[in-house]
Design a protein around this motif. Structure first.
Motif, PDB file in Angstrom:
ATOM      1  N   GLY A  92       0.844  -1.199   0.000  1.00 34.06           N
ATOM      2  CA  GLY A  92       0.000   0.000   0.000  1.00 34.06           C
ATOM      3  C   GLY A  92       0.871   1.237   0.000  1.00 34.06           C
ATOM      4  N   LEU A  93       1.134   1.753  -1.218  1.00 36.84           N
ATOM      5  CA  LEU A  93       2.080   2.867  -1.367  1.00 36.84           C
ATOM      6  C   LEU A  93       1.331   4.199  -1.368  1.00 36.84           C
ATOM      7  N   GLY A  94       0.567   4.427  -0.318  1.00 33.00           N
ATOM      8  CA  GLY A  94      -0.215   5.663  -0.206  1.00 33.00           C
ATOM      9  C   GLY A  94       0.506   6.699   0.619  1.00 33.00           C
ATOM     10  N   SER A  95      -0.282   7.553   1.245  1.00 26.60           N
ATOM     11  CA  SER A  95       0.288   8.680   1.970  1.00 26.60           C
ATOM     12  C   SER A  95       1.141   8.212   3.166  1.00 26.60           C
ATOM     13  N   TYR A  96       0.600   7.292   3.981  1.00 29.70           N
ATOM     14  CA  TYR A  96       1.378   6.871   5.149  1.00 29.70           C
ATOM     15  C   TYR A  96       2.503   5.908   4.756  1.00 29.70           C
ATOM     16  N   GLY A  97       2.246   5.063   3.775  1.00 34.47           N
ATOM     17  CA  GLY A  97       3.309   4.173   3.289  1.00 34.47           C
ATOM     18  C   GLY A  97       4.519   4.980   2.837  1.00 34.47           C
ATOM     19  N   ILE A 122       4.405  -3.974  -2.439  1.00 35.84           N
ATOM     20  CA  ILE A 122       3.203  -4.649  -2.936  1.00 35.84           C
ATOM     21  C   ILE A 122       2.208  -3.523  -3.218  1.00 35.84           C
ATOM     22  N   SER A 123       1.789  -3.408  -4.459  1.00 36.02           N
ATOM     23  CA  SER A 123       0.979  -2.263  -4.843  1.00 36.02           C
ATOM     24  C   SER A 123       0.073  -2.620  -6.018  1.00 36.02           C
ATOM     25  N   GLY A 124      -1.077  -1.929  -6.094  1.00 39.16           N
ATOM     26  CA  GLY A 124      -1.963  -2.113  -7.235  1.00 39.16           C
ATOM     27  C   GLY A 124      -1.725  -1.068  -8.310  1.00 39.16           C
ATOM     28  N   THR A 125      -0.713  -0.216  -8.121  1.00 36.21           N
ATOM     29  CA  THR A 125      -0.490   0.907  -9.042  1.00 36.21           C
ATOM     30  C   THR A 125       0.918   0.821  -9.649  1.00 36.21           C
ATOM     31  N   PRO A 126       1.021   0.309 -10.890  1.00 38.87           N
ATOM     32  CA  PRO A 126       2.347   0.113 -11.504  1.00 38.87           C
ATOM     33  C   PRO A 126       3.211   1.375 -11.541  1.00 38.87           C
ATOM     34  N   SER A 127       2.597   2.546 -11.745  1.00 38.69           N
ATOM     35  CA  SER A 127       3.415   3.771 -11.829  1.00 38.69           C
ATOM     36  C   SER A 127       4.098   4.062 -10.490  1.00 38.69           C
ATOM     37  N   LYS A 128       3.413   3.751  -9.382  1.00 44.93           N
ATOM     38  CA  LYS A 128       4.039   3.963  -8.064  1.00 44.93           C
ATOM     39  C   LYS A 128       5.198   2.981  -7.881  1.00 44.93           C
ATOM     40  N   VAL A 129       4.981   1.740  -8.315  1.00 43.96           N
ATOM     41  CA  VAL A 129       6.031   0.723  -8.166  1.00 43.96           C
ATOM     42  C   VAL A 129       7.294   1.188  -8.884  1.00 43.96           C
ATOM     43  N   ASN A 134       1.987  -7.335  -6.811  1.00 39.75           N
ATOM     44  CA  ASN A 134       0.689  -6.662  -6.714  1.00 39.75           C
ATOM     45  C   ASN A 134      -0.226  -7.521  -5.839  1.00 39.75           C
ATOM     46  N   TYR A 135      -1.499  -7.116  -5.700  1.00 43.01           N
ATOM     47  CA  TYR A 135      -2.384  -7.823  -4.761  1.00 43.01           C
ATOM     48  C   TYR A 135      -2.765  -9.223  -5.252  1.00 43.01           C
ATOM     49  N   ASP A 136      -2.533  -9.500  -6.547  1.00 40.81           N
ATOM     50  CA  ASP A 136      -2.809 -10.851  -7.060  1.00 40.81           C
ATOM     51  C   ASP A 136      -1.596 -11.763  -6.926  1.00 40.81           C
ATOM     52  N   PRO A 162      -6.067   0.440   3.395  1.00 43.54           N
ATOM     53  CA  PRO A 162      -7.237   0.854   4.188  1.00 43.54           C
ATOM     54  C   PRO A 162      -7.633  -0.213   5.228  1.00 43.54           C
ATOM     55  N   ASN A 163      -8.187   0.261   6.349  1.00 45.68           N
ATOM     56  CA  ASN A 163      -8.500  -0.596   7.501  1.00 45.68           C
ATOM     57  C   ASN A 163      -9.266  -1.870   7.132  1.00 45.68           C
ATOM     58  N   GLY A 164     -10.250  -1.713   6.247  1.00 46.84           N
ATOM     59  CA  GLY A 164     -11.122  -2.829   5.897  1.00 46.84           C
ATOM     60  C   GLY A 164     -10.398  -3.944   5.153  1.00 46.84           C
ATOM     61  N   GLU A 189      -0.898  -1.714  10.086  1.00 47.06           N
ATOM     62  CA  GLU A 189      -1.241  -0.377  10.581  1.00 47.06           C
ATOM     63  C   GLU A 189      -2.457  -0.424  11.511  1.00 47.06           C
ATOM     64  N   LYS A 190      -2.610   0.636  12.288  1.00 50.71           N
ATOM     65  CA  LYS A 190      -3.774   0.781  13.156  1.00 50.71           C
ATOM     66  C   LYS A 190      -4.943   1.329  12.340  1.00 50.71           C
ATOM     67  N   PRO A 191      -6.187   1.074  12.674  1.00 51.21           N
ATOM     68  CA  PRO A 191      -6.601   0.024  13.582  1.00 51.21           C
ATOM     69  C   PRO A 191      -6.258  -1.326  12.955  1.00 51.21           C
ATOM     70  N   TYR A 234       1.922   0.983  16.258  1.00 52.41           N
ATOM     71  CA  TYR A 234       1.744   1.945  17.351  1.00 52.41           C
ATOM     72  C   TYR A 234       3.043   2.726  17.562  1.00 52.41           C
ATOM     73  N   ARG A 235       3.261   3.739  16.720  1.00 53.43           N
ATOM     74  CA  ARG A 235       4.545   4.457  16.770  1.00 53.43           C
ATOM     75  C   ARG A 235       4.750   5.195  18.082  1.00 53.43           C
ATOM     76  N   MET A 236       3.663   5.632  18.768  1.00 48.46           N
ATOM     77  CA  MET A 236       3.826   6.395  20.005  1.00 48.46           C
ATOM     78  C   MET A 236       4.476   5.571  21.117  1.00 48.46           C
ATOM     79  N   GLN A 284     -13.185  10.012  -0.024  1.00 49.90           N
ATOM     80  CA  GLN A 284     -12.033   9.180   0.368  1.00 49.90           C
ATOM     81  C   GLN A 284     -12.483   7.924   1.130  1.00 49.90           C
ATOM     82  N   TRP A 285     -11.602   6.906   1.142  1.00 49.49           N
ATOM     83  CA  TRP A 285     -11.969   5.619   1.762  1.00 49.49           C
ATOM     84  C   TRP A 285     -12.258   5.769   3.255  1.00 49.49           C
ATOM     85  N   ARG A 286     -11.697   6.756   3.924  1.00 46.63           N
ATOM     86  CA  ARG A 286     -11.922   6.911   5.370  1.00 46.63           C
ATOM     87  C   ARG A 286     -13.397   7.171   5.686  1.00 46.63           C
TER      88      ARG A 286
HETATM   89  P1  NDP Z   1      -3.940   6.196   1.569  1.00 41.80           P
HETATM   90  O1  NDP Z   1      -5.288   6.245   0.933  1.00 41.80           O
HETATM   91  O2  NDP Z   1      -3.059   7.371   1.401  1.00 41.80           O
HETATM   92  O3  NDP Z   1      -3.132   4.916   1.055  1.00 41.80           O
HETATM   93  C1  NDP Z   1      -3.693   3.631   1.089  1.00 41.80           C
HETATM   94  C2  NDP Z   1      -3.064   2.808  -0.031  1.00 41.80           C
HETATM   95  O4  NDP Z   1      -3.595   1.496   0.049  1.00 41.80           O
HETATM   96  C3  NDP Z   1      -3.407   3.284  -1.436  1.00 41.80           C
HETATM   97  O5  NDP Z   1      -2.558   4.299  -1.896  1.00 41.80           O
HETATM   98  C4  NDP Z   1      -3.244   2.010  -2.242  1.00 41.80           C
HETATM   99  O6  NDP Z   1      -1.872   1.829  -2.540  1.00 41.80           O
HETATM  100  C5  NDP Z   1      -3.621   0.915  -1.258  1.00 41.80           C
HETATM  101  N1  NDP Z   1      -4.966   0.367  -1.520  1.00 41.80           N
HETATM  102  C6  NDP Z   1      -5.227  -0.935  -1.785  1.00 41.80           C
HETATM  103  N2  NDP Z   1      -6.527  -1.126  -1.999  1.00 41.80           N
HETATM  104  C7  NDP Z   1      -7.128   0.084  -1.862  1.00 41.80           C
HETATM  105  C8  NDP Z   1      -8.482   0.520  -1.983  1.00 41.80           C
HETATM  106  N3  NDP Z   1      -9.488  -0.339  -2.258  1.00 41.80           N
HETATM  107  N4  NDP Z   1      -8.740   1.824  -1.789  1.00 41.80           N
HETATM  108  C9  NDP Z   1      -7.758   2.688  -1.494  1.00 41.80           C
HETATM  109  N5  NDP Z   1      -6.448   2.332  -1.376  1.00 41.80           N
HETATM  110  C10 NDP Z   1      -6.135   1.034  -1.564  1.00 41.80           C
HETATM  111  O7  NDP Z   1      -4.191   5.890   3.111  1.00 41.80           O
HETATM  112  P2  NDP Z   1      -3.173   6.120   4.303  1.00 41.80           P
HETATM  113  O8  NDP Z   1      -1.799   5.807   3.832  1.00 41.80           O
HETATM  114  O9  NDP Z   1      -3.401   7.439   4.916  1.00 41.80           O
HETATM  115  O10 NDP Z   1      -3.675   5.020   5.377  1.00 41.80           O
HETATM  116  C11 NDP Z   1      -3.377   3.649   5.220  1.00 41.80           C
HETATM  117  C12 NDP Z   1      -3.404   2.968   6.608  1.00 41.80           C
HETATM  118  O11 NDP Z   1      -2.425   3.575   7.433  1.00 41.80           O
HETATM  119  C13 NDP Z   1      -4.724   3.095   7.358  1.00 41.80           C
HETATM  120  O12 NDP Z   1      -5.010   1.907   8.040  1.00 41.80           O
HETATM  121  C14 NDP Z   1      -4.485   4.210   8.349  1.00 41.80           C
HETATM  122  O13 NDP Z   1      -5.265   4.116   9.525  1.00 41.80           O
HETATM  123  C15 NDP Z   1      -3.014   4.027   8.656  1.00 41.80           C
HETATM  124  N6  NDP Z   1      -2.340   5.270   9.047  1.00 41.80           N
HETATM  125  C16 NDP Z   1      -1.572   5.265  10.182  1.00 41.80           C
HETATM  126  C17 NDP Z   1      -0.938   6.399  10.602  1.00 41.80           C
HETATM  127  C18 NDP Z   1      -0.065   6.378  11.803  1.00 41.80           C
HETATM  128  O14 NDP Z   1       0.402   7.429  12.239  1.00 41.80           O
HETATM  129  N7  NDP Z   1       0.226   5.216  12.378  1.00 41.80           N
HETATM  130  C19 NDP Z   1      -1.090   7.667   9.882  1.00 41.80           C
HETATM  131  C20 NDP Z   1      -1.877   7.564   8.676  1.00 41.80           C
HETATM  132  C21 NDP Z   1      -2.484   6.399   8.300  1.00 41.80           C
HETATM  133  P3  NDP Z   1      -1.384   1.167  -3.935  1.00 41.80           P
HETATM  134  O15 NDP Z   1      -1.829   2.104  -4.999  1.00 41.80           O
HETATM  135  O16 NDP Z   1       0.080   1.090  -3.797  1.00 41.80           O
HETATM  136  O17 NDP Z   1      -2.039  -0.180  -4.016  1.00 41.80           O
END
Ligand code: NDP
Length: 372
Positions: A49-54, A73-80, A96-98, A117-119, A138-140, A166-168, A205-207
């Motif tokens: 999951g190469l998103g914001s926190y990754g 491990i990512s679903g987005t080739p450009s990020k990889v 990737n996820y497959d 994402p949490n789910g 990651e949490k939760p 739990y970085r704290m 957003q997914w949140r």
């Molecule tokens: P982002 O939306 O920025 O990144 C999530 C990444 O998950 C996406 O970029 C994507 O990466 C991958 N992904 C896979 N499947 C899905 C989908 N169906 N929908 C969306 N994204 C998907 O979220 P965050 O990075 O902010 O959060 C991710 C986790 O980290 C959460 O559980 C959050 O609670 C936790 N977190 C923890 C923090 C902390 O301080 N400990 C701070 C911020 C978040 P790709 O394209 O590479 O597949």
């Protein structure tokens, strides 16, 4: 080399005295006991999951001494492609996820950090465990305690470790307050206040999507007050009460909480009074009060520097990027069996999920929910 060092240590001689190349120690004190340290071996981590926190974790890992980013491990080739360049990641460590189940055949990856994402945490953790790799999630840790328990059981059955981000638990000012509490410096602790919140933006957003988030602010940010109440008071809560306020039911749909106030009762008599919200900024504060002293921290869980003071004076430990310390410490936990000051394992993650379940139940029923 290893035998030589043990011999030197047993003989009470230093490498320097014998004019040999100085070596890193093979033994370290952990929890008052002398323990073996795996020399120089880094924990080789793939981020899923190469998103914001990754991205934040990957950047922080550049300064790690014991943990190394080696795969993605990512679903987005450009990020990889971009990550391969930035972090020098070989194509054979990209999935990737497959395909990530094939990671079981990759001897160059020790652990996967699930930052999706949490789910999706449960599915991804189970997949990584089945592939025989350690999991940092990651949490939760999951969206409810039932899922969390499945994850703990699956990792145990697979013989891999499960840690939660739990970085704290590794942050120096936080640890100072926890140690003061353990030493009895605050006396009998009777009150904790935790304020956790921010104004959430983009409604798409997914949140804010129940399927992916498992809830609202509580899952995302309220969990910091729950976890903080537990490590600041140093006990497990025995009851929960909670009240929800929803001012924007369009943005915060069914199952996605906007604002919840909750109270936790502890066996020693302390009460925690906490706020979790997606509708207010400037809420990142802990206050702990006992009959001999207090601690206040603001910010208390943000990326830092964590600031605060106790009745003895200001908290002044130097700021280190939280995720750098976390990943080095987690490497020591996984590779050397180091025991952290406050647990970061799956059981710790599960404890927060049990409390979150109880908070949602208390909101629904309006009743005090017992945790024992
Ligand atoms: P982002 O939306 O920025 O990144 C999530 C990444 O998950 C996406 O970029 C994507 O990466 C991958 N992904 C896979 N499947 C899905 C989908 N169906 N929908 C969306 N994204 C998907 O979220 P965050 O990075 O902010 O959060 C991710 C986790 O980290 C959460 O559980 C959050 O609670 C936790 N977190 C923890 C923090 C902390 O301080 N400990 C701070 C911020 C978040 P790709 O394209 O590479 O597949």
């Amino acid at each position: 080399m290893k035998n030589r060092r043990i011999f030197l240590q047993k003989a009470g001689l230093s490498a320097l005295a014998l004019n040999l190349t100085p070596l890193k120690p093979l033994w370290a004190l952990n929890d008052g006991k002398l323990m073996h340290v795996t020399e120089d071996k880094p924990l080789r981590v793939a981020i899923m999951g190469l998103g914001s926190y990754g991205t934040r974790v990957a950047q922080a890992m550049k300064d790690c001494k014991r943990a190394k980013l080696v795969g993605v491990i990512s679903g987005t080739p450009s990020k990889v492609e971009a990550w391969q360049k930035e972090y020098n990641i070989p194509a054979k460590n990209c999935y990737n996820y497959d395909t990530y189940h094939q990671i079981k055949d990759n001897p160059d990856i020790d652990a996967v950090y699930v930052i999706t994402p949490n789910g999706l945490h449960k599915e991804h953790t189970l997949g990584v465990a089945k592939a025989g790799k350690h999991v940092i999630c990651e949490k939760p840790m999951a969206v409810n305690a039932k899922e969390g328990k499945e994850m703990v059981d699956a990792c145990q059955a697979a013989g891999v470790q499960l840690l939660v981000g739990y970085r704290m638990h590794f942050e120096a000012n936080t640890q100072e307050v926890i140690k003061m509490q353990m030493n009895g410096d605050f006396g009998k602790v009777l009150f904790f206040q935790g304020l956790s919140g921010f104004i959430i933006g983009d409604p798409t957003q997914w949140r804010l999507n129940y399927e992916l988030s498992g809830g609202g602010a509580m899952m995302d940010i309220g969990i910091y007050s729950i976890n903080g109440a537990r490590y600041m008071i140093g006990e497990e809560p025995i009851w929960v009460t909670a009240q929800e306020t929803k001012n924007d039911p369009v943005k915060f749909k069914e199952g996605v909480d906007e604002t919840i106030q909750f109270q936790l009762g502890f066996p020693g008599g302390a009460v925690a009074s906490c706020l979790s919200t997606y509708s207010m900024n400037n809420l990142d504060k802990f206050f702990l009060n006992g009959n001999k002293g207090f601690a206040e921290m603001q910010p208390s869980t943000g990326y830092g520097p964590i600031q605060g003071r106790t009745h003895k004076g200001p908290l002044s430990n130097p700021h280190v990027t939280h995720q750098t310390t976390q990943m080095d410490e987690m490497a020591a936990i996984i590779l050397d069996g180091k025991k952290p000051l406050v647990p970061v394992d799956g059981v710790e993650g599960l404890r927060d999920l049990v409390i979150i379940d109880a908070i949602y139940q208390a909101v629904k029923t309006g009743e005090k929910v017992s945790l024992v």
